[in-house]
Design a protein around this motif. Structure first.
Motif, PDB file in Angstrom:
ATOM      1  N   CYS A   1       0.824  -1.201   0.000  1.00 54.47           N
ATOM      2  CA  CYS A   1       0.000   0.000   0.000  1.00 54.47           C
ATOM      3  C   CYS A   1       0.864   1.260   0.000  1.00 54.47           C
ATOM      4  O   CYS A   1       0.656   2.168  -0.809  1.00 54.47           O
ATOM      5  CB  CYS A   1      -0.926  -0.021   1.219  1.00 54.47           C
ATOM      6  SG  CYS A   1      -1.956   1.455   1.407  1.00 54.47           S
TER       7      CYS A   1
ATOM      8  N   LYS B   1       0.992   3.909  -3.015  1.00 62.49           N
ATOM      9  CA  LYS B   1       0.541   5.277  -2.726  1.00 62.49           C
ATOM     10  C   LYS B   1       1.638   6.297  -3.044  1.00 62.49           C
ATOM     11  O   LYS B   1       1.357   7.364  -3.587  1.00 62.49           O
ATOM     12  CB  LYS B   1       0.117   5.394  -1.260  1.00 62.49           C
ATOM     13  CG  LYS B   1      -0.474   6.743  -0.933  1.00 62.49           C
ATOM     14  CD  LYS B   1      -0.994   6.810   0.478  1.00 62.49           C
ATOM     15  CE  LYS B   1      -1.558   8.187   0.750  1.00 62.49           C
ATOM     16  NZ  LYS B   1      -2.054   8.315   2.115  1.00 62.49           N
TER      17      LYS B   1
ATOM     18  N   CYS C   1      -2.330   3.857   4.850  1.00 62.33           N
ATOM     19  CA  CYS C   1      -1.811   2.498   4.734  1.00 62.33           C
ATOM     20  C   CYS C   1      -1.468   1.853   6.075  1.00 62.33           C
ATOM     21  O   CYS C   1      -1.240   0.661   6.142  1.00 62.33           O
ATOM     22  CB  CYS C   1      -0.578   2.477   3.838  1.00 62.33           C
ATOM     23  SG  CYS C   1      -0.912   2.980   2.135  1.00 62.33           S
TER      24      CYS C   1
END
Length: 85
Positions: A44, A48, A83
């Motif tokens: 994540c 991101k 995250c």
């Protein structure tokens, strides 16, 4: 991680009407390789950090990728995802 997700950029920006087979395949591979919670958080964070470098990425397209590719990620996908939660 990025090499698995790069094929999703055209859909995430609205250039392609559907995620490509390569996009879905890469996302499935990421999903299968991230077994632990820490693995999922790491994937994540990586995604991101990279998604911001592509102009035009939209939440409505990002959030649709798991459903279209039939992947259960267990959390909503968005540009503003935390995250670490």
């Amino acid at each position: 991680v990025v090499s698995k997700a790069i094929h999703c950029v055209a859909f995430a920006t609205g250039e392609d009407p559907m995620p490509s087979a390569e996009c879905c395949s890469g996302m499935r591979q990421l999903d299968q390789s991230a077994q632990s919670v820490d693995d999922k958080k790491a994937v994540c964070r990586c995604l991101k950090s990279k998604v911001g470098s592509y102009n035009g990425v939209q939440n409505k397209f990002l959030s649709a990728i798991p459903d279209i590719c039939k992947i259960k990620v267990g959390f909503p996908i968005s540009l503003s995802i935390d995250c670490d939660t």
